[in-house]
Design a protein around this motif. Structure first.
Motif, PDB file in Angstrom:
ATOM      1  N   GLY B 206      41.861  47.242  57.232  1.00 36.04           N
ATOM      2  CA  GLY B 206      43.280  47.603  57.181  1.00 36.04           C
ATOM      3  C   GLY B 206      44.176  46.535  56.583  1.00 36.04           C
ATOM      4  N   LYS B 207      43.603  45.360  56.232  1.00 33.35           N
ATOM      5  CA  LYS B 207      44.444  44.263  55.730  1.00 33.35           C
ATOM      6  C   LYS B 207      44.161  43.949  54.262  1.00 33.35           C
ATOM      7  N   ALA B 208      45.257  43.693  53.532  1.00 33.68           N
ATOM      8  CA  ALA B 208      45.148  43.133  52.184  1.00 33.68           C
ATOM      9  C   ALA B 208      45.300  41.626  52.306  1.00 33.68           C
ATOM     10  N   LYS B 209      44.597  40.882  51.478  1.00 34.75           N
ATOM     11  CA  LYS B 209      44.659  39.422  51.599  1.00 34.75           C
ATOM     12  C   LYS B 209      44.869  38.768  50.240  1.00 34.75           C
ATOM     13  N   LEU B 210      45.764  37.800  50.233  1.00 33.21           N
ATOM     14  CA  LEU B 210      45.964  37.017  49.022  1.00 33.21           C
ATOM     15  C   LEU B 210      44.818  36.015  48.938  1.00 33.21           C
ATOM     16  N   VAL B 211      43.931  36.216  48.000  1.00 30.73           N
ATOM     17  CA  VAL B 211      42.751  35.363  47.893  1.00 30.73           C
ATOM     18  C   VAL B 211      43.079  34.117  47.082  1.00 30.73           C
ATOM     19  N   ARG B 212      44.017  34.285  46.153  1.00 28.19           N
ATOM     20  CA  ARG B 212      44.374  33.168  45.281  1.00 28.19           C
ATOM     21  C   ARG B 212      45.840  33.344  44.905  1.00 28.19           C
ATOM     22  N   LEU B 219      47.584  40.038  40.332  1.00 30.59           N
ATOM     23  CA  LEU B 219      46.612  41.119  40.207  1.00 30.59           C
ATOM     24  C   LEU B 219      46.382  41.698  41.593  1.00 30.59           C
ATOM     25  N   VAL B 220      46.705  42.960  41.761  1.00 27.59           N
ATOM     26  CA  VAL B 220      46.415  43.649  43.018  1.00 27.59           C
ATOM     27  C   VAL B 220      45.112  44.397  42.767  1.00 27.59           C
ATOM     28  N   SER B 221      44.042  44.009  43.447  1.00 22.75           N
ATOM     29  CA  SER B 221      42.743  44.562  43.068  1.00 22.75           C
ATOM     30  C   SER B 221      41.964  45.042  44.275  1.00 22.75           C
ATOM     31  N   THR B 222      41.015  45.904  44.004  1.00 24.67           N
ATOM     32  CA  THR B 222      40.145  46.398  45.074  1.00 24.67           C
ATOM     33  C   THR B 222      38.712  46.483  44.557  1.00 24.67           C
ATOM     34  N   GLY B 223      37.767  46.503  45.507  1.00 26.22           N
ATOM     35  CA  GLY B 223      36.364  46.670  45.159  1.00 26.22           C
ATOM     36  C   GLY B 223      35.857  45.550  44.280  1.00 26.22           C
ATOM     37  N   LEU B 224      34.874  45.881  43.451  1.00 24.36           N
ATOM     38  CA  LEU B 224      34.268  44.841  42.617  1.00 24.36           C
ATOM     39  C   LEU B 224      35.242  44.303  41.576  1.00 24.36           C
ATOM     40  N   MET B 225      36.374  44.979  41.356  1.00 25.90           N
ATOM     41  CA  MET B 225      37.351  44.456  40.402  1.00 25.90           C
ATOM     42  C   MET B 225      37.986  43.166  40.904  1.00 25.90           C
ATOM     43  N   THR B 226      37.919  42.914  42.209  1.00 23.62           N
ATOM     44  CA  THR B 226      38.458  41.646  42.712  1.00 23.62           C
ATOM     45  C   THR B 226      37.641  40.472  42.185  1.00 23.62           C
ATOM     46  N   ASP B 242      49.220  31.353  35.227  1.00 24.50           N
ATOM     47  CA  ASP B 242      48.904  31.153  36.640  1.00 24.50           C
ATOM     48  C   ASP B 242      48.801  32.517  37.323  1.00 24.50           C
ATOM     49  N   VAL B 243      47.595  32.881  37.714  1.00 21.55           N
ATOM     50  CA  VAL B 243      47.340  34.247  38.175  1.00 21.55           C
ATOM     51  C   VAL B 243      46.995  34.287  39.663  1.00 21.55           C
ATOM     52  N   ALA B 244      47.700  35.125  40.402  1.00 24.80           N
ATOM     53  CA  ALA B 244      47.403  35.356  41.822  1.00 24.80           C
ATOM     54  C   ALA B 244      46.556  36.616  41.959  1.00 24.80           C
ATOM     55  N   VAL B 245      45.722  36.641  42.994  1.00 25.79           N
ATOM     56  CA  VAL B 245      44.893  37.826  43.238  1.00 25.79           C
ATOM     57  C   VAL B 245      45.064  38.285  44.687  1.00 25.79           C
ATOM     58  N   LEU B 246      45.551  39.512  44.833  1.00 28.19           N
ATOM     59  CA  LEU B 246      45.678  40.131  46.159  1.00 28.19           C
ATOM     60  C   LEU B 246      44.558  41.170  46.290  1.00 28.19           C
ATOM     61  N   GLU B 262      54.095  40.664  48.610  1.00 24.47           N
ATOM     62  CA  GLU B 262      53.593  39.985  47.406  1.00 24.47           C
ATOM     63  C   GLU B 262      54.238  40.531  46.131  1.00 24.47           C
ATOM     64  N   LEU B 263      54.539  41.824  46.125  1.00 23.99           N
ATOM     65  CA  LEU B 263      55.171  42.375  44.927  1.00 23.99           C
ATOM     66  C   LEU B 263      56.655  42.052  44.862  1.00 23.99           C
ATOM     67  N   GLY B 264      57.194  41.540  45.961  1.00 24.31           N
ATOM     68  CA  GLY B 264      58.607  41.165  45.974  1.00 24.31           C
ATOM     69  C   GLY B 264      58.876  39.898  45.176  1.00 24.31           C
ATOM     70  N   LYS B 265      57.839  39.115  44.920  1.00 28.84           N
ATOM     71  CA  LYS B 265      58.018  37.877  44.166  1.00 28.84           C
ATOM     72  C   LYS B 265      58.081  38.187  42.676  1.00 28.84           C
ATOM     73  N   ASP B 266      58.720  37.325  41.921  1.00 27.15           N
ATOM     74  CA  ASP B 266      58.975  37.610  40.518  1.00 27.15           C
ATOM     75  C   ASP B 266      57.757  37.257  39.663  1.00 27.15           C
ATOM     76  N   ARG B 267      56.842  38.200  39.540  1.00 23.69           N
ATOM     77  CA  ARG B 267      55.636  37.999  38.734  1.00 23.69           C
ATOM     78  C   ARG B 267      55.318  39.299  38.007  1.00 23.69           C
ATOM     79  N   LEU B 268      54.569  39.193  36.940  1.00 22.21           N
ATOM     80  CA  LEU B 268      54.047  40.406  36.298  1.00 22.21           C
ATOM     81  C   LEU B 268      52.972  40.973  37.217  1.00 22.21           C
ATOM     82  N   VAL B 269      52.918  42.303  37.307  1.00 19.60           N
ATOM     83  CA  VAL B 269      51.972  42.904  38.256  1.00 19.60           C
ATOM     84  C   VAL B 269      51.021  43.877  37.556  1.00 19.60           C
ATOM     85  N   MET B 270      49.750  43.738  37.909  1.00 22.60           N
ATOM     86  CA  MET B 270      48.730  44.629  37.375  1.00 22.60           C
ATOM     87  C   MET B 270      47.851  45.073  38.546  1.00 22.60           C
ATOM     88  N   THR B 271      47.489  46.350  38.595  1.00 23.56           N
ATOM     89  CA  THR B 271      46.493  46.779  39.583  1.00 23.56           C
ATOM     90  C   THR B 271      45.141  46.868  38.878  1.00 23.56           C
TER      91      THR B 271
END
Ligand SMILES: Cc1ncc(C[n+]2csc(CCOP(=O)(O)OP(=O)(O)O)c2C)c(N)n1
Ligand SMILES: [Mg+2]
Lengths: 298, 340
Positions: B206-212, B219-226, B242-246, B262-271
């Motif tokens: 049930g939790k999303a985690k900022l890994v980096r 990058l908001v990612s799931t499964g093997l795409m993480t 500088d890329v973050a991964v959720l 995490e999406l509230g911060k000013d960054r480009l967002v990709m799923t």
């Protein structure tokens, strides 16, 4: 048993040169079976491992169909009058491509693109890729349901062609197969012939151990079918069974259960541990061709 | 009926579709063999309610490890996916906790009605553990579960998990059993990469985690795409991007709070998802944003709304833009366009 021209009303195959057991005709089918097995080995070597066991086990059935029984026009795979032969077991694709090449529907030079990028011969047979492939198989238990509809459609259009469905013993596990069997019996689809490849193999082991389905032929009979069971490597028996089934009383769909042996025709594969995916080492393909030749010439 | 055009050649050896038994891991990766099977055996030693079932695919979903360790707690149903799911419902009604394996395509397409009514509507603790999610085989549409998340997200009460690696799978198994309701997990099988133990991370249902973390792109990612997102992030350090991964391993229920934060911060967002861009992670994130009044732009990376080709996985991953290399290119282009 038909002794002369066994071509049905629309058919164009099978010259009246011999009788069912006639040597010439049998020799031609035997040669086709050898060619189909060789073609399958050529393809399997490209991939390195995979469904070669199945291709070798169904080769005799395909030889009887594609070199003798089916009405088809090699240069017009969508000809209206053709017998429709549906392969629901998509993973047997290399066997079907081998037979289509033998029947000159596909160029033999294309066989070594099997399962390769941008090939017309994908690992699982799909109608959208390959001339002569009637349906996209792969998700098992669909073929017989589609065959029913084709049988209904042919009848509605007074097209005397037959529809064949080659299915596996594993597909007998699927409820949809028995739904289709009931539908075919109820609607008296006597232009339908199901051929069940009983190789006693599924993904997790021997079919009889995974889920017992015997007695298969009797099960079909209780669903209103006419059923026969023969050795799937006995060419005269296969020929006779198919001819007799077609000549049977009207009003019932027909089923031929064939008992086959994984790896048939290549001795070391016949004796190797039976697996859904047979392993063949890179240096074994030459030996496979050699043993196939020996068993053909024996 | 359209025939794919192609010219037959006997030219140089082309890549081929993998055998159905192949693993995804690269040679140089740290891996764990059959993490699902081993985690389930460990759990079952503690909890005698655990039962395993498969539909002629134990060997191809790593459940053979459980079958061989605990043969009397395993049912081979045969290749009959509707009977498989119905049987699991019955076992759950009698107080057992079934783990049920087949390929994702067959669980979702063939057995949907049984999963929906006999398990989800009844609120039973049945855990579907299904292999070959998205583009993890080059076999063609019959085995590529490109729309399983889209099919299942509409099913009420179903928890949906798309693990990244062996770490996720091992940690998820006991939590799936502990969750008192139906779950569906996309399983990676065979030699499965270990990725997330290099980070300060643990799986929590049930939790999303900022890994980096990273300042420029999220990058908001799931499964093997993480895994690919993390590789892309590392590769882009050289470009000073500088890329973050959720990582969002649980797609339903969605951890909306973390996503909005995490999406509230000013960054480009990709799923990034191993699934069609319709009905999966991108839609879930967009839905969350819109409902909360955000007009933020999100770029989807995922599989196209098409039946995919058959072929070799590396070829297809590039063709459909989900390989690490293509992901790097997409991020670079997006970042470049934003900073022109
Ligand atoms: C509906 C469905 N369920 C599961 C599978 C996965 N699968 C592919 S082949 C196979 C074995 C089926 O038995 P059979 O066709 O007799 O196998 P073979 O003789 O080729 O070993 C299974 C379970 C599938 N393709 N389709
Ligand atoms: Mg079989």
């Amino acid at each position: 048993m038909k002794t002369e021209d066994s071509t049905r009303a629309t058919g164009e195959r099978i010259p009246a040169e011999t009788t069912v057991t006639g040597q010439k005709r049998l020799e031609r089918i035997r040669e086709a079976a050898f060619n189909i097995r060789s073609n399958a080995l050529i393809q399997a070597e490209v991939q390195g491992q995979g469904y070669i066991g199945q291709a070798l086990d169904i080769a005799d059935v395909l030889a009887v169909l594609y070199a003798d029984q089916l009405a088809l026009r090699p240069d017009d795979p969508e000809w209206e009058g053709r017998d429709r032969c549906l392969l629901s077991i998509g993973h047997y694709a290399l066997a079907l491509y081998a037979a289509l090449a033998e029947a000159k529907v596909l160029p033999a030079e294309e066989l070594d693109t099997y399962a390769s990028d941008d090939s017309r011969l994908p690992m699982s047979a799909m109608a959208s890729y390959t001339p002569g492939v009637e349906i996209s198989g792969g998700s098992l238990g669909h073929g017989l349901t589609i065959a029913n509809g084709i049988a209904m459609g042919l009848k509605r259009r007074d097209n005397p062609a037959f529809v064949y469905n080659i299915l596996s013993d594993g597909e007998l596990n699927e409820g949809s197969t028995w739904e289709a069997a009931a539908v075919a019996g109820h609607h008296q689809l006597d232009n339908l012939i199901a051929i069940v490849d009983f190789n006693d193999q599924q993904a997790d082991g021997k079919s009889s151990g995974v889920l017992g389905m015997e007695p298969v032929d009797q099960k079909f009979e209780t669903f209103g079918w006419i059923a026969r069971r023969v050795d799937g490597h006995d060419l005269p028996a296969l020929l006779t069974a198919l001819e007799e089934l077609r000549a049977e009383e009207a009003g019932k769909p027909r089923c031929l259960v064939v008992d086959t042996k994984l790896g048939k025709g290549v001795e070391f594969l016949e004796n190797r541990e039976k697996l859904h995916f047979m392993r063949v080492a890179p240096d074994e393909w030459a030996k496979a061709h050699q043993q196939l030749k020996e068993s053909y010439e024996a | 009926m359209s025939i794919h055009t192609s010219t037959a050649t006997t030219a140089p050896k082309r890549l081929t579709s993998d055998a159905m038994s192949a693993s995804l891991a690269r040679e140089d990766q740290r891996v764990t063999a059959a993490p699902l099977g081993h985690a389930l055996v460990e759990l079952a030693q503690e909890d005698d309610r655990i039962i395993g079932l498969s539909a002629d695919l134990a060997k191809y979903t790593d459940l053979h490890v459980f079958r061989d360790a605990m043969p009397d707690r395993f049912y081979q149903i045969g290749m009959a996916e509707q009977a498989l799911v119905g049987s699991a419902a019955g076992l759950a009604l009698e107080g057992f906790v079934p783990f049920v394996s087949t390929y994702s395509v067959f669980a979702t397409r063939r057995a949907y009605d049984f999963l929906c009514l006999d398990i989800a509507e009844a609120g039973l603790n049945v855990n579907m553990v299904c292999a070959l999610p998205g583009l993890t085989t080059g076999y063609g549409p019959s085995h590529q579960a490109t729309e399983d998340l889209a099919i299942l997200r509409g099913m009420p009460d179903l928890t949906i998990v798309d693990p990244c690696d062996a770490v996720d799978i091992e940690q998820a198994v006991p939590q799936l059993a502990a969750h008192d309701g139906p779950t569906y997990t996309r399983i990676l099988r065979g030699k499965v990469p270990r990725v997330l133990d290099e980070y300060d991370y643990s799986f929590e249902l049930g939790k999303a985690k900022l890994v980096r973390d990273g300042a420029d792109v999220l990058l908001v990612s799931t499964g093997l795409m993480t895994e690919r997102a993390l590789e892309a992030a590392r590769a882009l350090e050289a470009d000073r991007i500088d890329v973050a991964v959720l990582h969002v391993p649980t797609l339903k229920p969605l951890d909306e709070d973390t996503i909005l934060r995490e999406l509230g911060k000013d960054r480009l967002v990709m799923t990034c998802e191993n699934h069609t861009v319709i009905g999966g992670l991108f839609d879930a994130v967009a839905h969350t944003l819109v409902r909360n009044g955000s007009g933020r732009q999100v770029t989807p990376v995922g599989l196209p709304d098409e039946f995919l080709d058959a072929g070799a996985l590396p070829t297809l991953s590039d063709r459909y833009g989900v390989s690490t290399g293509k992901l790097v290119e997409r991020i670079r282009a997006m970042h470049g366009a934003a900073h022109r």
